[in-house]
Motif scaffolding. Structure first.
Motif, PDB file in Angstrom:
ATOM      1  N   THR A 153       0.828  -1.198   0.000  1.00  0.00           N
ATOM      2  CA  THR A 153       0.000   0.000   0.000  1.00  0.00           C
ATOM      3  C   THR A 153       0.868   1.256   0.000  1.00  0.00           C
ATOM      4  O   THR A 153       0.560   2.228  -0.668  1.00  0.00           O
ATOM      5  CB  THR A 153      -0.941  -0.003   1.229  1.00  0.00           C
ATOM      6  OG1 THR A 153      -1.727  -1.184   1.171  1.00  0.00           O
ATOM      7  CG2 THR A 153      -1.826   1.206   1.248  1.00  0.00           C
ATOM      8  N   LYS A 180       1.974   1.853  -3.536  1.00  0.00           N
ATOM      9  CA  LYS A 180       0.906   1.885  -4.536  1.00  0.00           C
ATOM     10  C   LYS A 180       0.757   3.256  -5.177  1.00  0.00           C
ATOM     11  O   LYS A 180       0.557   3.371  -6.384  1.00  0.00           O
ATOM     12  CB  LYS A 180      -0.416   1.460  -3.898  1.00  0.00           C
ATOM     13  CG  LYS A 180      -1.573   1.445  -4.864  1.00  0.00           C
ATOM     14  CD  LYS A 180      -2.837   0.984  -4.187  1.00  0.00           C
ATOM     15  CE  LYS A 180      -3.972   0.974  -5.185  1.00  0.00           C
ATOM     16  NZ  LYS A 180      -5.213   0.528  -4.565  1.00  0.00           N
ATOM     17  N   ASN A 181       0.853   4.310  -4.407  1.00  0.00           N
ATOM     18  CA  ASN A 181       0.661   5.666  -4.933  1.00  0.00           C
ATOM     19  C   ASN A 181       1.974   6.400  -5.186  1.00  0.00           C
ATOM     20  O   ASN A 181       1.980   7.604  -5.432  1.00  0.00           O
ATOM     21  CB  ASN A 181      -0.225   6.467  -3.975  1.00  0.00           C
ATOM     22  CG  ASN A 181      -1.615   5.882  -3.914  1.00  0.00           C
ATOM     23  OD1 ASN A 181      -2.196   5.519  -4.935  1.00  0.00           O
ATOM     24  ND2 ASN A 181      -2.150   5.751  -2.710  1.00  0.00           N
ATOM     25  N   SER A 182       3.073   5.671  -5.125  1.00  0.00           N
ATOM     26  CA  SER A 182       4.378   6.281  -5.383  1.00  0.00           C
ATOM     27  C   SER A 182       4.512   6.609  -6.871  1.00  0.00           C
ATOM     28  O   SER A 182       4.096   5.841  -7.726  1.00  0.00           O
ATOM     29  CB  SER A 182       5.483   5.299  -4.982  1.00  0.00           C
ATOM     30  OG  SER A 182       6.743   5.809  -5.329  1.00  0.00           O
ATOM     31  N   HIS A 183       5.078   7.743  -7.176  1.00  0.00           N
ATOM     32  CA  HIS A 183       5.318   8.127  -8.569  1.00  0.00           C
ATOM     33  C   HIS A 183       6.671   7.558  -9.010  1.00  0.00           C
ATOM     34  O   HIS A 183       7.656   8.283  -9.142  1.00  0.00           O
ATOM     35  CB  HIS A 183       5.287   9.653  -8.719  1.00  0.00           C
ATOM     36  CG  HIS A 183       3.942  10.228  -8.434  1.00  0.00           C
ATOM     37  ND1 HIS A 183       2.968  10.320  -9.392  1.00  0.00           N
ATOM     38  CD2 HIS A 183       3.399  10.704  -7.294  1.00  0.00           C
ATOM     39  CE1 HIS A 183       1.882  10.844  -8.871  1.00  0.00           C
ATOM     40  NE2 HIS A 183       2.117  11.078  -7.582  1.00  0.00           N
TER      41      HIS A 183
END
Length: 149
Positions: free
Chosen positions: A20, A23-26
């Motif tokens: 998680t 998951k939103n890592s660029h």
């Protein structure tokens, strides 16, 4: 008598937390070159990509928001695989345009990757043509067979 807690669920929870967290890592990828000035000219001028130069290195700012970090490395060894694929609507048109800017396309005369006189492979998956950057890394232009690409 009470049982001791089973530890595996704790491990699974930690594993899920880690996934998680990323998951939103660029995320971005990177590769090396042996000459930063040649790379800047090739990626910025020849290929026409939007580039920036953080920390005296090179960042390729791709359509759709993707970024690729290109860094100089004195003992650079070219990748033996395709490091960057550029989906295009018409491979033949892209090959002609890039060839007019001095890009040389790879030619394969044997096996399943056989290419035509322009260096385009057809009929064995997506229509694709491979070329190299000045550092010898493989790139391609291809017509995606999957519309989500």
């Amino acid at each position: 008598m009470s049982k001791k807690p089973y530890l595996v669920p704790t491990v699974i929870t930690l594993h899920q937390t880690t996934i998680t967290m990323l998951k939103n890592s660029h995320a971005f990828s990177g590769f090396s070159v042996d000459d930063m000035e040649k790379a800047r000219k090739f990626y910025g001028e020849t290929l026409g990509l939007d580039i920036t130069t953080p920390m005296d290195q090179l960042q390729l700012n791709l359509a759709g928001g993707g970024k690729v970090f290109v860094y100089g490395k004195p003992n650079h060894v070219p990748a033996t695989y395709t490091i960057l694929n550029f989906p295009v609507d018409d491979v033949e048109k892209a090959v002609d345009e890039l060839a007019s800017k001095g890009v040389k396309f790879e030619h394969y005369n044997e096996g399943p990757m056989k290419t035509d006189e322009k260096g385009i492979m057809r009929g064995q998956g997506p229509t694709i043509a491979w070329f190299k950057d000045p550092a010898g890394n493989f790139l391609s232009v291809l017509e995606p067979t999957d519309p989500s690409i």
